[in-house]
Scaffold this motif. Structure first.
Motif, PDB file in Angstrom:
ATOM      1  N   UNK A  35       0.856  -1.192   0.000  1.00  0.00           N
ATOM      2  CA  UNK A  35       0.000   0.000   0.000  1.00  0.00           C
ATOM      3  C   UNK A  35       0.887   1.234   0.000  1.00  0.00           C
ATOM      4  N   UNK A  37       0.178   5.057  -0.696  1.00  0.00           N
ATOM      5  CA  UNK A  37      -0.710   6.170  -1.040  1.00  0.00           C
ATOM      6  C   UNK A  37       0.068   7.289  -1.743  1.00  0.00           C
ATOM      7  N   UNK A  40       2.800  12.974  -0.073  1.00  0.00           N
ATOM      8  CA  UNK A  40       2.420  14.280   0.456  1.00  0.00           C
ATOM      9  C   UNK A  40       3.477  15.320   0.106  1.00  0.00           C
ATOM     10  N   UNK A  53       6.515  13.684   1.686  1.00  0.00           N
ATOM     11  CA  UNK A  53       6.169  12.720   2.723  1.00  0.00           C
ATOM     12  C   UNK A  53       5.724  11.439   2.027  1.00  0.00           C
ATOM     13  N   UNK A  55       4.947   7.288   2.426  1.00  0.00           N
ATOM     14  CA  UNK A  55       4.574   6.381   3.499  1.00  0.00           C
ATOM     15  C   UNK A  55       3.884   5.185   2.897  1.00  0.00           C
ATOM     16  N   UNK A  56       3.886   4.102   3.626  1.00  0.00           N
ATOM     17  CA  UNK A  56       3.250   2.911   3.111  1.00  0.00           C
ATOM     18  C   UNK A  56       3.573   1.708   3.962  1.00  0.00           C
ATOM     19  N   UNK A  57       3.030   0.577   3.526  1.00  0.00           N
ATOM     20  CA  UNK A  57       3.214  -0.679   4.254  1.00  0.00           C
ATOM     21  C   UNK A  57       3.070  -1.836   3.283  1.00  0.00           C
ATOM     22  N   UNK A  64       4.790  -0.187   9.476  1.00  0.00           N
ATOM     23  CA  UNK A  64       4.608   0.814   8.422  1.00  0.00           C
ATOM     24  C   UNK A  64       5.659   1.898   8.615  1.00  0.00           C
ATOM     25  N   UNK A  66       6.992   5.954   7.566  1.00  0.00           N
ATOM     26  CA  UNK A  66       6.749   7.306   7.054  1.00  0.00           C
ATOM     27  C   UNK A  66       8.119   7.942   6.838  1.00  0.00           C
ATOM     28  N   UNK A  68      10.014  11.466   5.736  1.00  0.00           N
ATOM     29  CA  UNK A  68       9.907  12.899   5.470  1.00  0.00           C
ATOM     30  C   UNK A  68      11.255  13.336   4.895  1.00  0.00           C
ATOM     31  N   UNK A  88      10.484   7.140   9.875  1.00  0.00           N
ATOM     32  CA  UNK A  88       9.814   6.742  11.107  1.00  0.00           C
ATOM     33  C   UNK A  88       9.262   5.341  10.893  1.00  0.00           C
ATOM     34  N   UNK A  90       6.971   2.226  12.439  1.00  0.00           N
ATOM     35  CA  UNK A  90       5.879   1.976  13.381  1.00  0.00           C
ATOM     36  C   UNK A  90       5.513   0.500  13.401  1.00  0.00           C
ATOM     37  N   UNK A  91       4.987   0.075  14.533  1.00  0.00           N
ATOM     38  CA  UNK A  91       4.434  -1.277  14.670  1.00  0.00           C
ATOM     39  C   UNK A  91       3.049  -1.292  14.028  1.00  0.00           C
ATOM     40  N   UNK A  92       2.891  -2.092  12.996  1.00  0.00           N
ATOM     41  CA  UNK A  92       1.664  -2.107  12.226  1.00  0.00           C
ATOM     42  C   UNK A  92       0.465  -2.717  13.002  1.00  0.00           C
ATOM     43  N   UNK A  95       0.253   0.633  16.061  1.00  0.00           N
ATOM     44  CA  UNK A  95       0.519   2.043  15.784  1.00  0.00           C
ATOM     45  C   UNK A  95       1.659   2.630  16.601  1.00  0.00           C
TER      46      UNK A  95
ATOM     47  N   UNK B  41      -3.531   8.976   4.410  1.00  0.00           N
ATOM     48  CA  UNK B  41      -4.254   7.907   5.096  1.00  0.00           C
ATOM     49  C   UNK B  41      -3.621   6.551   4.811  1.00  0.00           C
ATOM     50  N   UNK B  42      -3.536   5.728   5.850  1.00  0.00           N
ATOM     51  CA  UNK B  42      -3.209   4.308   5.692  1.00  0.00           C
ATOM     52  C   UNK B  42      -4.274   3.529   6.441  1.00  0.00           C
ATOM     53  N   UNK B  44      -5.555  -0.325   7.699  1.00  0.00           N
ATOM     54  CA  UNK B  44      -5.153  -1.713   7.889  1.00  0.00           C
ATOM     55  C   UNK B  44      -6.354  -2.561   8.309  1.00  0.00           C
ATOM     56  N   UNK B  55      -0.287  17.499   7.969  1.00  0.00           N
ATOM     57  CA  UNK B  55       0.926  18.309   7.909  1.00  0.00           C
ATOM     58  C   UNK B  55       0.598  19.646   7.278  1.00  0.00           C
ATOM     59  N   UNK B  70      -2.724   7.635  15.021  1.00  0.00           N
ATOM     60  CA  UNK B  70      -3.256   6.323  14.677  1.00  0.00           C
ATOM     61  C   UNK B  70      -4.358   5.922  15.625  1.00  0.00           C
ATOM     62  N   UNK B  72      -5.745   2.081  16.621  1.00  0.00           N
ATOM     63  CA  UNK B  72      -5.721   0.633  16.434  1.00  0.00           C
ATOM     64  C   UNK B  72      -6.686   0.038  17.458  1.00  0.00           C
ATOM     65  N   UNK B  90       9.681  20.925  12.296  1.00  0.00           N
ATOM     66  CA  UNK B  90      10.832  21.176  11.428  1.00  0.00           C
ATOM     67  C   UNK B  90      11.076  22.671  11.272  1.00  0.00           C
TER      68      UNK B  90
END
Lengths: 315, 315
Positions: A35, A37, A40, A53, A55-57, A64, A66, A68, A88, A90-92, A95, B41-42, B44, B55, B70, B72, B90
């Motif tokens: 995935x 998207x 950004x 930006x 991001x995905x998984x 997942x 992100x 920047x 960054x 993350x634990x899918x 979160x 958006x992601x 799951x 942002x 997030x 979950x 930033x």
């Protein structure tokens, strides 16, 4: 949550070892298991800057990511690099933020180099005698380093528009163990190398079709945005195989755009690197084929390299 | 780059002090001085979760902010909160990452509460005798706390669907200095309070039009997504002023959607809170007016609260 700086990340991540993970990422991407998207964007003026930006998984994966990344073009005058970036992780399942990888763009350079090595593994002929590197910037260094994981060849011919930068590049790469020569004549480079990587910000074709010999593979890395171009589009008509990391991106803002516009390339002919990873018979099948790979950079590469960094750093 | 955890952020940031910054953020937003690209958006499944990446930047400001939040939904079973989030700050001139604010969503609760206080300042009548809080969740706490910065009233009537949670809410708020009573009858609450905040996940109207007395202000916080609804849409026809943090968001996925759908509200009647900040004559002008504010949450609030946290924490 843990924070790792660039020095720690450089110590922990072996760029050559990333190549397999990037190949697997391309396979998953082509197979529809990622995935990703839309990117950004933030754009600034005065001082000018752009922020991306990404991001995905990967489906079924534990993370997942992100990323920047920024380019602030007046940073040089402040004694800072133009490009910066961090990832960054993350634990899918929950979160939870696991890690901030303050790699300052280094992991992006590594994953882009690794994509070049994947293309070379799948498409370059066996027994390359000389690698041709067109360009002398940071990514030209990462492309060559990653090729250690793709070929036994250690002889290089390099070309660059600026003689001083070309000599600096050759000196650095020689210090890293490459047997490197430079040429002011791009035709000589193209004629003498069967594995060529173009890594320039060129906005019109550098490599002419008539220079390209049978049995040559070209990886085009520079054209990552509209308006950039490195190859004579007639090369696409000649090519037995035209590959891309992402067909949708390559036909939107990659080198392939110019082949489509000139009529030398039909999008149906383009094969994704991930498809060749899954079925190597779609890659080079004879030593005389001409092949091209167009790299634009896909978020799955960021996911894969961030996961590798985390695996190496978490201890 | 510095990292701050939730405890440090809570110690440094005074929620009441955030209210002025949020009011100013709304003014800048309405004035077109804030770049807020579409939310990333992601989504799951198994376990289910959603990630939102918000942002943006205020023009001429020194910063840009990326928030990753997030939800979950199976975290409760793991002993973790459902919602999590952090903000990245930033330097807008260089792209340098200045701070990771690991607030775990606390700053989002604060900035949402502060928006309710801004609405109350601009729209609630003078000399409110009782505040009505509809809902007993986390944000119902933050709404009430922020109202310290908007009214001298300290008497509260609270309503909630679950008696146990309602008593817990009343106990906590009493301990924070509120003179609080609860009621099982929402009509009693609406009839007895001239400043009402609705903070529920309701999916059909809770507040009936016939209960609403002249001189009442209602801030609707709960409806932040399609399908959610807290107010009888006839209230919009009654209202002398209908305000929103963001007209584009309120008419897309806020409480206003239902007023537009039923014909009780025309979008041209909606005024943004930022316009009232800039010109208070657009707010309440007489004690008998009925007013409504629809809050959906705007990224400029994240920018403003992240900047306040950074100013307090950087030392």
């Amino acid at each position: 949550m843990r924070v790792f700086d660039e020095a720690a990340i450089r110590r922990a991540v072996d760029p050559e070892a990333v190549v397999d993970a990037i190949a697997e990422g391309f396979r998953l991407y082509t197979n529809g298991e990622v995935d990703v998207p839309p990117v950004g964007l933030l754009h600034f003026e005065d001082p000018p800057g752009d922020v991306h930006i990404k991001y995905g998984a990967i489906r079924g994966d534990g993370y997942y990511v992100v990323k920047v990344a920024s380019g602030f073009y007046e940073n040089t005058g402040r004694g800072l690099p133009v490009s910066d970036g961090s990832m960054l992780l993350y634990d899918r399942r929950t979160g939870e933020m696991l890690a901030v990888l303050l790699d300052r763009g280094w992991l992006t350079e590594v994953r882009t180099g690794a994509a070049g090595a994947v293309a070379a593994r799948l498409l370059a002929p066996q027994d390359v005698e000389r690698i041709g590197i067109v360009g002398t910037g940071v990514q030209a260094r990462f492309q060559l380093r990653a090729l250690r994981a793709a070929t036994r060849c250690r002889k290089v011919v390099a070309w660059g528009r600026h003689p001083g930068r070309l000599e600096a590049y050759a000196g650095e790469m020689a210090a890293e163990g490459w047997e490197i020569e430079t040429t002011p004549d791009l035709a000589v480079l193209v004629g003498g190398c069967r594995l060529i990587v173009t890594v320039t910000p060129a906005r019109e074709p550098l490599i002419k079709d008539e220079w390209v010999c049978p049995g040559t593979h070209i990886t085009a890395v520079g054209s990552d945005n509209l308006g950039k171009q490195e190859l004579d589009p007639a090369i696409f008509a000649r090519a037995d195989i035209v590959a891309a990391d992402s067909i949708s991106q390559a036909t939107h803002h990659g080198e392939c755009v110019h082949g489509l516009a000139s009529g030398h390339l039909k999008s149906a002919r383009i094969v994704e690197l991930g498809a060749i990873v899954a079925d190597p018979s779609l890659g080079r099948t004879s030593p005389d084929q001409v092949t091209v790979a167009d790299l634009t950079g896909v978020a799955v590469q960021d996911i894969q390299v961030a996961k590798m960094a985390w695996a190496a750093l978490r201890g």
